[in-house]
Design a protein around this motif. Structure first.
Motif, PDB file in Angstrom:
ATOM      1  N   ALA A   5       2.439  -6.724  13.492  1.00  0.00           N
ATOM      2  CA  ALA A   5       2.673  -8.130  13.812  1.00  0.00           C
ATOM      3  C   ALA A   5       1.582  -9.031  13.222  1.00  0.00           C
ATOM      4  CB  ALA A   5       2.767  -8.318  15.321  1.00  0.00           C
ATOM      5  N   HIS A   6       0.327  -8.614  13.307  1.00  0.00           N
ATOM      6  CA  HIS A   6      -0.757  -9.457  12.800  1.00  0.00           C
ATOM      7  C   HIS A   6      -0.691  -9.604  11.285  1.00  0.00           C
ATOM      8  CE1 HIS A   6      -3.490  -6.353  11.088  1.00  0.00           C
ATOM      9  NE2 HIS A   6      -2.916  -5.576  11.990  1.00  0.00           N
ATOM     10  N   GLU A   7      -0.194  -8.600  10.572  1.00  0.00           N
ATOM     11  CA  GLU A   7      -0.062  -8.694   9.119  1.00  0.00           C
ATOM     12  C   GLU A   7       1.022  -9.708   8.739  1.00  0.00           C
ATOM     13  OE1 GLU A   7      -0.974  -4.385   7.321  1.00  0.00           O
ATOM     14  OE2 GLU A   7       0.655  -4.409   8.804  1.00  0.00           O
ATOM     15  N   ILE A   8       2.109  -9.697   9.487  1.00  0.00           N
ATOM     16  CA  ILE A   8       3.185 -10.661   9.242  1.00  0.00           C
ATOM     17  C   ILE A   8       2.676 -12.063   9.526  1.00  0.00           C
ATOM     18  CG2 ILE A   8       5.477 -11.424  10.004  1.00  0.00           C
ATOM     19  CD1 ILE A   8       6.007  -8.406  10.664  1.00  0.00           C
ATOM     20  N   GLU A   9       1.961 -12.231  10.631  1.00  0.00           N
ATOM     21  CA  GLU A   9       1.431 -13.547  10.972  1.00  0.00           C
ATOM     22  C   GLU A   9       0.461 -14.038   9.902  1.00  0.00           C
ATOM     23  OE1 GLU A   9      -0.965 -16.014  14.403  1.00  0.00           O
ATOM     24  OE2 GLU A   9      -0.119 -14.063  14.931  1.00  0.00           O
ATOM     25  N   GLU A  10      -0.377 -13.172   9.376  1.00  0.00           N
ATOM     26  CA  GLU A  10      -1.318 -13.566   8.320  1.00  0.00           C
ATOM     27  C   GLU A  10      -0.589 -14.073   7.082  1.00  0.00           C
ATOM     28  OE1 GLU A  10      -3.853 -10.185   7.661  1.00  0.00           O
ATOM     29  OE2 GLU A  10      -4.796 -10.373   9.630  1.00  0.00           O
ATOM     30  N   LEU A  11       0.472 -13.379   6.676  1.00  0.00           N
ATOM     31  CA  LEU A  11       1.251 -13.836   5.521  1.00  0.00           C
ATOM     32  C   LEU A  11       1.882 -15.193   5.783  1.00  0.00           C
ATOM     33  CD1 LEU A  11       3.094 -10.591   4.344  1.00  0.00           C
ATOM     34  CD2 LEU A  11       1.388 -11.899   3.066  1.00  0.00           C
ATOM     35  N   LEU A  12       2.442 -15.358   6.975  1.00  0.00           N
ATOM     36  CA  LEU A  12       3.082 -16.631   7.316  1.00  0.00           C
ATOM     37  C   LEU A  12       2.055 -17.755   7.391  1.00  0.00           C
ATOM     38  CD1 LEU A  12       5.621 -15.387  10.004  1.00  0.00           C
ATOM     39  CD2 LEU A  12       6.102 -16.024   7.633  1.00  0.00           C
ATOM     40  N   ARG A  13       0.860 -17.473   7.892  1.00  0.00           N
ATOM     41  CA  ARG A  13      -0.199 -18.491   7.997  1.00  0.00           C
ATOM     42  C   ARG A  13      -0.628 -19.023   6.638  1.00  0.00           C
ATOM     43  NH1 ARG A  13      -0.494 -20.838  12.312  1.00  0.00           N
ATOM     44  NH2 ARG A  13      -0.435 -19.411  14.013  1.00  0.00           N
ATOM     45  N   GLU A  14      -0.553 -18.186   5.612  1.00  0.00           N
ATOM     46  CA  GLU A  14      -0.917 -18.644   4.264  1.00  0.00           C
ATOM     47  C   GLU A  14      -0.025 -19.799   3.820  1.00  0.00           C
ATOM     48  OE1 GLU A  14      -1.017 -15.437   1.439  1.00  0.00           O
ATOM     49  OE2 GLU A  14      -2.252 -14.207   2.765  1.00  0.00           O
ATOM     50  N   PHE A  16       2.194 -21.491   6.067  1.00  0.00           N
ATOM     51  CA  PHE A  16       2.363 -22.441   7.173  1.00  0.00           C
ATOM     52  C   PHE A  16       1.086 -22.479   8.021  1.00  0.00           C
ATOM     53  CE2 PHE A  16       6.485 -20.308   6.349  1.00  0.00           C
ATOM     54  CZ  PHE A  16       7.208 -21.394   5.863  1.00  0.00           C
ATOM     55  N   PRO A  17      -0.013 -23.036   7.487  1.00  0.00           N
ATOM     56  CA  PRO A  17      -1.305 -22.950   8.186  1.00  0.00           C
ATOM     57  C   PRO A  17      -1.352 -23.671   9.531  1.00  0.00           C
ATOM     58  CG  PRO A  17      -1.457 -24.413   6.289  1.00  0.00           C
ATOM     59  CD  PRO A  17      -0.109 -23.749   6.219  1.00  0.00           C
ATOM     60  N   ASN A  18      -0.546 -24.696   9.723  1.00  0.00           N
ATOM     61  CA  ASN A  18      -0.584 -25.463  10.966  1.00  0.00           C
ATOM     62  C   ASN A  18       0.571 -25.141  11.906  1.00  0.00           C
ATOM     63  OD1 ASN A  18      -2.928 -26.894  10.133  1.00  0.00           O
ATOM     64  ND2 ASN A  18      -1.614 -28.111   8.798  1.00  0.00           N
ATOM     65  N   ALA A  19       1.343 -24.127  11.579  1.00  0.00           N
ATOM     66  CA  ALA A  19       2.529 -23.788  12.363  1.00  0.00           C
ATOM     67  C   ALA A  19       2.166 -23.086  13.660  1.00  0.00           C
ATOM     68  CB  ALA A  19       3.448 -22.887  11.553  1.00  0.00           C
ATOM     69  N   VAL A  35       8.712 -19.452  14.119  1.00  0.00           N
ATOM     70  CA  VAL A  35       7.845 -20.303  13.311  1.00  0.00           C
ATOM     71  C   VAL A  35       8.277 -21.748  13.542  1.00  0.00           C
ATOM     72  CG1 VAL A  35       6.974 -20.818  10.998  1.00  0.00           C
ATOM     73  CG2 VAL A  35       7.655 -18.475  11.569  1.00  0.00           C
ATOM     74  N   ILE A  36       7.374 -22.543  14.086  1.00  0.00           N
ATOM     75  CA  ILE A  36       7.632 -23.960  14.316  1.00  0.00           C
ATOM     76  C   ILE A  36       6.657 -24.732  13.442  1.00  0.00           C
ATOM     77  CG2 ILE A  36       7.661 -25.826  16.011  1.00  0.00           C
ATOM     78  CD1 ILE A  36       8.166 -23.651  18.155  1.00  0.00           C
ATOM     79  N   ASP A  37       7.202 -25.468  12.460  1.00  0.00           N
ATOM     80  CA  ASP A  37       6.330 -26.140  11.508  1.00  0.00           C
ATOM     81  C   ASP A  37       6.935 -27.473  11.075  1.00  0.00           C
ATOM     82  OD1 ASP A  37       3.836 -25.754   9.832  1.00  0.00           O
ATOM     83  OD2 ASP A  37       5.296 -26.231   8.278  1.00  0.00           O
ATOM     84  N   GLU A  38       6.082 -28.440  10.876  1.00  0.00           N
ATOM     85  CA  GLU A  38       6.513 -29.773  10.458  1.00  0.00           C
ATOM     86  C   GLU A  38       7.231 -29.741   9.115  1.00  0.00           C
ATOM     87  OE1 GLU A  38       7.505 -33.537  10.741  1.00  0.00           O
ATOM     88  OE2 GLU A  38       6.412 -32.529  12.356  1.00  0.00           O
ATOM     89  N   SER A  39       6.877 -28.814   8.251  1.00  0.00           N
ATOM     90  CA  SER A  39       7.514 -28.744   6.934  1.00  0.00           C
ATOM     91  C   SER A  39       9.009 -28.458   7.013  1.00  0.00           C
ATOM     92  CB  SER A  39       6.833 -27.684   6.058  1.00  0.00           C
ATOM     93  OG  SER A  39       7.093 -26.384   6.542  1.00  0.00           O
ATOM     94  N   PHE A  40       9.491 -27.992   8.166  1.00  0.00           N
ATOM     95  CA  PHE A  40      10.910 -27.705   8.337  1.00  0.00           C
ATOM     96  C   PHE A  40      11.736 -28.957   8.642  1.00  0.00           C
ATOM     97  CE2 PHE A  40       9.599 -23.279   9.997  1.00  0.00           C
ATOM     98  CZ  PHE A  40       9.544 -22.783   8.706  1.00  0.00           C
ATOM     99  N   ARG A  41      11.072 -30.052   8.948  1.00  0.00           N
ATOM    100  CA  ARG A  41      11.805 -31.271   9.299  1.00  0.00           C
ATOM    101  C   ARG A  41      12.710 -31.683   8.137  1.00  0.00           C
ATOM    102  NH1 ARG A  41      11.202 -33.677  13.653  1.00  0.00           N
ATOM    103  NH2 ARG A  41       9.041 -33.028  13.997  1.00  0.00           N
ATOM    104  N   GLY A  42      13.968 -31.916   8.443  1.00  0.00           N
ATOM    105  CA  GLY A  42      14.945 -32.311   7.435  1.00  0.00           C
ATOM    106  C   GLY A  42      15.620 -31.137   6.734  1.00  0.00           C
ATOM    107  N   MET A  43      15.158 -29.926   6.975  1.00  0.00           N
ATOM    108  CA  MET A  43      15.780 -28.734   6.388  1.00  0.00           C
ATOM    109  C   MET A  43      16.821 -28.176   7.354  1.00  0.00           C
ATOM    110  SD  MET A  43      12.714 -26.337   5.024  1.00  0.00           S
ATOM    111  CE  MET A  43      11.660 -26.732   3.670  1.00  0.00           C
ATOM    112  N   ASN A  44      17.861 -27.575   6.800  1.00  0.00           N
ATOM    113  CA  ASN A  44      18.785 -26.863   7.669  1.00  0.00           C
ATOM    114  C   ASN A  44      18.209 -25.472   7.962  1.00  0.00           C
ATOM    115  OD1 ASN A  44      19.625 -24.974   5.634  1.00  0.00           O
ATOM    116  ND2 ASN A  44      21.070 -26.477   4.840  1.00  0.00           N
ATOM    117  N   ARG A  45      18.848 -24.747   8.853  1.00  0.00           N
ATOM    118  CA  ARG A  45      18.318 -23.450   9.275  1.00  0.00           C
ATOM    119  C   ARG A  45      18.189 -22.465   8.113  1.00  0.00           C
ATOM    120  NH1 ARG A  45      20.700 -20.698  14.526  1.00  0.00           N
ATOM    121  NH2 ARG A  45      21.743 -22.683  14.339  1.00  0.00           N
TER     122      ARG A  45
END
Length: 78
Positions: A5-14, A16-19, A35-45
Motif C-alpha cells: 500500500a505504501h508503494e502505491i501511495e508513493e507513486l500516486l503522491r508524485e 498528486f502531491p496535495n491529494a 484519491v481526492i484531488d483538485e486536479s480532478f475538477r471538471g473531469m469525468n470519472r
C-alpha cells in the motif's frame, strides 16, 4: 512482485502531491485506493481514473504487472 500500500501511495503522491490518498489491501495484488484531488475538477470519472493509472507508471500493465487489480474511488474535493 506484489506492491504494498505504501508503494502505491508513493507513486500516486508524485503525481498528486496535495491529494487525500488512502490505499487499502493486504495481499499486494488486489488493492483499493481513494484519491481526492483538485486536479480532478471538471473531469469525468473515466478521465480521473486514467490519470490515476498513468500515475502508477505501468505497474498495472499486462499479466506481469505488479498490481493485478485496483478498485478506485476518485473525485474532486467538495
Amino acid at each position: 512482485m506484489p506492491m504494498q500500500a505504501h508503494e502505491i501511495e508513493e507513486l500516486l503522491r508524485e503525481t498528486f502531491p496535495n491529494a487525500k490518498i488512502q490505499v487499502e489491501g493486504d495481499d499486494g495484488v488486489h488493492m483499493s485506493a481513494m484519491v481526492i484531488d483538485e486536479s480532478f475538477r471538471g473531469m469525468n470519472r473515466v478521465q480521473q481514473q486514467r490519470a490515476v493509472y498513468a500515475a502508477l507508471k505501468g505497474k498495472m500493465d499486462g499479466p506481469n504487472g505488479a498490481l493485478h487489480a485496483l478498485a478506485l474511488t476518485t473525485k474532486a474535493p467538495e
